[in-house]
Write a protein that holds these residues in place. Sequence first.
Motif, PDB file in Angstrom:
ATOM      1  N   SER A  48      40.504 -84.297  -8.567  1.00 24.82           N
ATOM      2  CA  SER A  48      39.499 -84.127  -7.517  1.00 24.82           C
ATOM      3  C   SER A  48      38.514 -85.284  -7.436  1.00 24.82           C
ATOM      4  O   SER A  48      37.766 -85.390  -6.465  1.00 24.82           O
ATOM      5  N   GLN A  49      38.520 -86.162  -8.422  1.00 26.20           N
ATOM      6  CA  GLN A  49      37.542 -87.234  -8.483  1.00 26.20           C
ATOM      7  C   GLN A  49      38.054 -88.507  -7.811  1.00 26.20           C
ATOM      8  O   GLN A  49      39.172 -88.968  -8.089  1.00 26.20           O
ATOM      9  N   LYS A  50      37.226 -89.075  -6.917  1.00 26.69           N
ATOM     10  CA  LYS A  50      37.594 -90.311  -6.228  1.00 26.69           C
ATOM     11  C   LYS A  50      37.968 -91.389  -7.244  1.00 26.69           C
ATOM     12  O   LYS A  50      37.280 -91.584  -8.235  1.00 26.69           O
ATOM     13  N   GLY A  51      39.073 -92.059  -6.995  1.00 29.96           N
ATOM     14  CA  GLY A  51      39.518 -93.161  -7.840  1.00 29.96           C
ATOM     15  C   GLY A  51      40.376 -92.756  -9.020  1.00 29.96           C
ATOM     16  O   GLY A  51      41.101 -93.582  -9.572  1.00 29.96           O
ATOM     17  N   TYR A  52      40.337 -91.487  -9.425  1.00 27.01           N
ATOM     18  CA  TYR A  52      41.080 -91.057 -10.612  1.00 27.01           C
ATOM     19  C   TYR A  52      42.588 -91.277 -10.454  1.00 27.01           C
ATOM     20  O   TYR A  52      43.260 -91.723 -11.384  1.00 27.01           O
ATOM     21  N   ASP A  91      32.047 -84.583 -11.463  1.00 25.42           N
ATOM     22  CA  ASP A  91      30.947 -84.856 -10.535  1.00 25.42           C
ATOM     23  C   ASP A  91      31.247 -84.317  -9.144  1.00 25.42           C
ATOM     24  O   ASP A  91      32.137 -84.828  -8.454  1.00 25.42           O
ATOM     25  N   GLU A  92      30.494 -83.318  -8.711  1.00 25.04           N
ATOM     26  CA  GLU A  92      30.717 -82.717  -7.400  1.00 25.04           C
ATOM     27  C   GLU A  92      30.387 -83.686  -6.262  1.00 25.04           C
ATOM     28  O   GLU A  92      30.854 -83.518  -5.142  1.00 25.04           O
ATOM     29  N   ASP A  93      29.617 -84.720  -6.538  1.00 23.45           N
ATOM     30  CA  ASP A  93      29.296 -85.731  -5.531  1.00 23.45           C
ATOM     31  C   ASP A  93      30.383 -86.801  -5.426  1.00 23.45           C
ATOM     32  O   ASP A  93      30.255 -87.737  -4.643  1.00 23.45           O
ATOM     33  N   ASN A  94      31.441 -86.676  -6.221  1.00 21.56           N
ATOM     34  CA  ASN A  94      32.520 -87.669  -6.256  1.00 21.56           C
ATOM     35  C   ASN A  94      33.874 -87.054  -5.886  1.00 21.56           C
ATOM     36  O   ASN A  94      34.915 -87.512  -6.343  1.00 21.56           O
ATOM     37  N   LEU A  95      33.869 -86.022  -5.049  1.00 17.31           N
ATOM     38  CA  LEU A  95      35.106 -85.341  -4.682  1.00 17.31           C
ATOM     39  C   LEU A  95      35.913 -86.143  -3.665  1.00 17.31           C
ATOM     40  O   LEU A  95      35.348 -86.772  -2.771  1.00 17.31           O
ATOM     41  N   VAL A  96      37.233 -86.083  -3.801  1.00 19.88           N
ATOM     42  CA  VAL A  96      38.130 -86.700  -2.828  1.00 19.88           C
ATOM     43  C   VAL A  96      38.039 -85.945  -1.506  1.00 19.88           C
ATOM     44  O   VAL A  96      37.586 -84.792  -1.452  1.00 19.88           O
TER      45      VAL A  96
END
Length: 120
Positions: A48-52, A91-96
């Motif tokens: 769910s994390q951007k960039g992961y 981080d909920e502010d970093n969701l895809v």
Amino acid sequence: MPGKFVVSITCAKDDTDKATVGFVVANAAAASDKDTVVFLSTEGTRLSQKGYADDIHEEGFAPLGELMASFAEAGGVIYVCSPCFKKRGLDEDNLVSGAKVVGGAKLVEFMSDGVSSVSY
């Protein structure tokens, strides 16, 4: 073929093959006009994390980041298990794109009419 479909993904970099195939199937369901949800739980919540997922690319498949973006662009929704997410300090502010942190009741509500599902 209208209807609903759920793809449950419980892995990320611990089993990139399963994570990738899960999103391949989710894209196929969305392309078949299914109201499709990917449910990320346990280690899968890391997706769910951007960039992961940017460095995940299984041979024979599109890169996982591209598959996830295509799914969101097709209107697919990603439910992220709230307790699993919190346990991992994500981080909920970093969701895809397309991702929402939800409790289990949201998934149960979506599946309440006898929805087809697969798990990876």
